[in-house]
Write an enzyme that holds these catalytic residues in place. Structure first.
Site, PDB file in Angstrom:
ATOM      1  CB  SER A 124      -0.856  -0.025   1.275  1.00  0.00           C
ATOM      2  OG  SER A 124      -1.430   1.228   1.498  1.00  0.00           O
ATOM      3  CE1 TYR A 148      -3.566  -2.617   5.479  1.00  0.00           C
ATOM      4  CE2 TYR A 148      -3.233  -0.304   4.914  1.00  0.00           C
ATOM      5  CZ  TYR A 148      -3.481  -1.610   4.525  1.00  0.00           C
ATOM      6  OH  TYR A 148      -3.637  -1.915   3.194  1.00  0.00           O
ATOM      7  CE  LYS A 152      -1.304  -4.418   3.273  1.00  0.00           C
ATOM      8  NZ  LYS A 152      -1.639  -5.729   2.715  1.00  0.00           N
TER       9      LYS A 152
HETATM   10  P1  NAD Z   1     -10.903  -6.923   1.483  1.00  0.00           P
HETATM   11  O1  NAD Z   1     -11.042  -6.931   2.957  1.00  0.00           O
HETATM   12  O2  NAD Z   1     -12.109  -6.695   0.654  1.00  0.00           O
HETATM   13  O3  NAD Z   1     -10.238  -8.302   1.004  1.00  0.00           O
HETATM   14  C1  NAD Z   1      -9.337  -9.023   1.802  1.00  0.00           C
HETATM   15  C2  NAD Z   1      -9.848 -10.449   1.885  1.00  0.00           C
HETATM   16  O4  NAD Z   1      -8.961 -11.210   2.700  1.00  0.00           O
HETATM   17  C3  NAD Z   1     -11.237 -10.541   2.522  1.00  0.00           C
HETATM   18  O5  NAD Z   1     -12.089 -11.289   1.660  1.00  0.00           O
HETATM   19  C4  NAD Z   1     -11.003 -11.268   3.834  1.00  0.00           C
HETATM   20  O6  NAD Z   1     -12.081 -12.104   4.175  1.00  0.00           O
HETATM   21  C5  NAD Z   1      -9.733 -12.058   3.531  1.00  0.00           C
HETATM   22  N1  NAD Z   1      -8.908 -12.379   4.705  1.00  0.00           N
HETATM   23  C6  NAD Z   1      -8.518 -11.560   5.708  1.00  0.00           C
HETATM   24  N2  NAD Z   1      -7.747 -12.240   6.580  1.00  0.00           N
HETATM   25  C7  NAD Z   1      -7.645 -13.507   6.111  1.00  0.00           C
HETATM   26  C8  NAD Z   1      -6.995 -14.679   6.558  1.00  0.00           C
HETATM   27  N3  NAD Z   1      -6.294 -14.702   7.700  1.00  0.00           N
HETATM   28  N4  NAD Z   1      -7.091 -15.801   5.826  1.00  0.00           N
HETATM   29  C9  NAD Z   1      -7.801 -15.820   4.664  1.00  0.00           C
HETATM   30  N5  NAD Z   1      -8.458 -14.752   4.205  1.00  0.00           N
HETATM   31  C10 NAD Z   1      -8.380 -13.595   4.911  1.00  0.00           C
HETATM   32  O7  NAD Z   1      -9.756  -5.880   1.108  1.00  0.00           O
HETATM   33  P2  NAD Z   1      -9.304  -5.338  -0.302  1.00  0.00           P
HETATM   34  O8  NAD Z   1      -9.686  -3.914  -0.387  1.00  0.00           O
HETATM   35  O9  NAD Z   1      -9.714  -6.269  -1.376  1.00  0.00           O
HETATM   36  O10 NAD Z   1      -7.736  -5.385  -0.105  1.00  0.00           O
HETATM   37  C11 NAD Z   1      -6.979  -6.507  -0.508  1.00  0.00           C
HETATM   38  C12 NAD Z   1      -5.526  -6.287  -0.145  1.00  0.00           C
HETATM   39  O11 NAD Z   1      -5.069  -5.071  -0.716  1.00  0.00           O
HETATM   40  C13 NAD Z   1      -5.295  -6.169   1.362  1.00  0.00           C
HETATM   41  O12 NAD Z   1      -4.063  -6.822   1.660  1.00  0.00           O
HETATM   42  C14 NAD Z   1      -5.161  -4.679   1.574  1.00  0.00           C
HETATM   43  O13 NAD Z   1      -4.361  -4.369   2.685  1.00  0.00           O
HETATM   44  C15 NAD Z   1      -4.492  -4.242   0.272  1.00  0.00           C
HETATM   45  N6  NAD Z   1      -4.761  -2.836  -0.036  1.00  0.00           N
HETATM   46  C16 NAD Z   1      -6.054  -2.392  -0.148  1.00  0.00           C
HETATM   47  C17 NAD Z   1      -6.306  -1.044  -0.398  1.00  0.00           C
HETATM   48  C18 NAD Z   1      -7.728  -0.522  -0.489  1.00  0.00           C
HETATM   49  O14 NAD Z   1      -7.913   0.690  -0.406  1.00  0.00           O
HETATM   50  N7  NAD Z   1      -8.752  -1.358  -0.646  1.00  0.00           N
HETATM   51  C19 NAD Z   1      -5.227  -0.154  -0.585  1.00  0.00           C
HETATM   52  C20 NAD Z   1      -3.933  -0.645  -0.482  1.00  0.00           C
HETATM   53  C21 NAD Z   1      -3.706  -1.992  -0.222  1.00  0.00           C
END
Ligand code: NAD
Ligand code: UDP
Length: 336
Positions: A124, A148, A152
């Protein structure tokens, strides 16, 4: 051979799964559904007309991961599973360190055991922390200011270290800027379980009258209209970026980091006005104090991804707002 997508039922993961399946790449999804709904799987099947393999597995569960890697030939892991709320991470840091870092260590341990060395990791822009140097390039100093972002950065460092320890590893780290938008079908999109922290889902929930009004955090930033500027990127462009990374890393032993953003910054007010224009819905808002920890301007230097991954985002701010709106309008109460 399969590509394993951890967290593939979530917002970004589900869009990646669709882009992979479009190219007939065989996909396995694992997700513990801690922040997503199994209904997303039905929708992936409707959109793609294909059935990906799905297992409800927690990345902290070494035995189940062991079973998975023993029974399926996996070439590459796209690793998204983790918790992602900045505010929640401040309140519950142990959960974040445990799930994000602990889970990744377990995943990497099992990957190594089964000689699976190719990984693309969802990082991120939060890892950059406070900086005035815009646009932000991958070389900028890293100094995350919340748990958070720190998880990362720990994982990034872990990946750099395992690469140094054994050149068989093949690592791409993608630092996302602000993913918004939804699949054009209107069937999948961002569906926060609680009151949204992020701007776009907050706006769409105001638009469907789930929330009364938007609170804009700060009107006296040093920007063109006084509101914060961010680099919003359509989630489908982001998903395509992962496919590009997957192709780029084939038959290599690299450890490379890329920003995934458009390189263009928009203010909160510009986003609100664009949303109103494409949806025809007025967004009530009021200005409140700045949110702690927010910077005035953040946008990516996306030249490295453009040059090396041939990453060229296709969608503009109108598309981002339109697609977010269609998803919210079709699913006012989420995946019920
Ligand atoms: P999200 O929460 O919609 O998706 C993450 C998924 O991981 C969820 O479906 C959740 O159920 C699953 N999960 C969490 N812990 C778990 C575990 N221990 N075992 C198995 N599954 C697990 O989030 P997103 O927005 O799709 O983000 C996905 C990734 O991208 C994350 O790592 C997040 O940190 C990163 N990210 C997201 C953003 C954003 O703004 N959405 C920005 C930068 C980085
Ligand atoms: N923002 C806002 N009201 C909200 C949510 C966000 O004014 O309810 C602003 C926030 O201050 C920032 C921009 O919108 O300038 C994007 O915030 P978001 O939380 O979506 O992304 P991040 O700050 O993590 O980049």
């Amino acid at each position: 051979m399969y590509v394993l997508v951890t967290g593939g039922i979530g917002y970004i993961g589900s869009h990646i799964v669709l882009e992979l399946m479009k190219l007939d790449i065989k996909v396995i999804i694992i997700d513990n559904l801690s922040n997503s709904s199994i209904k997303v799987l039905d929708r992936i099947i409707i959109i793609s007309n294909k059935i990906p393999l799905f297992f409800n597995i927690d990345i902290n569960d070494e035995n189940k991961l062991d079973w998975l890697f023993l029974n399926y030939k996996i070439s590459t892991v796209i690793h998204l599973a983790g918790f992602k709320s900045v505010g929640d991470s401040v309140k519950n840091p142990i959960n974040y360190y445990h799930n994000n870092i602990g889970g990744t260590i377990t995943l990497l341990t099992v990957m190594k055991k089964y000689n699976v060395y190719d990984i693309i990791f969802s990082s991120s822009a939060t890892v950059y922390g406070v900086t005035k140097l815009m646009p932000i390039s991958e070389k900028c100093a890293l100094n995350p200011i919340n748990p958070y972002g720190k998880t990362k950065l720990y994982i990034e460092n872990l990946l750099l270290d395992i690469f140094k320890s054994n050149i068989q590893w093949n690592v791409i780290i993608l630092r996302y800027f602000n993913p918004v938008g939804a699949h054009k079908s209107g069937l999948i999109g961002d569906n926060p379980s609680l009151i949204p922290n992020n701007l776009m889902p907050y706006i769409t929930q105001v638009a469907v009258k789930k929330l009364e009004k938007l609170f804009i955090y700060g009107k006296d930033y040093n920007t063109k209209d006084g509101t914060g500027i961010r680099d919003y990127i359509h989630v489908v462009d982001l998903a395509v970026g992962h496919v590009k990374a997957l192709f780029y890393m084939q038959n290599k032993h690299i450890c490379e980091i890329f920003n995934l953003g458009t390189g263009i910054g928009y203010s909160v007010l510009e986003l609100v006005k664009t949303f109103e224009a494409v949806s025809g819905v007025k967004i009530n808002f009021t200005f409140v104090d700045r949110r702690a920890g927010d910077l005035d301007i953040i946008y990516a230097d996306s030249s490295l991804a453009r040059e090396k991954l041939e990453f060229h985002p296709q969608f503009n701010l109108d598309d981002m707002c339109t697609d977010s709106w269609i998803f919210q309008k079709n699913n006012p109460d989420g995946y019920l």
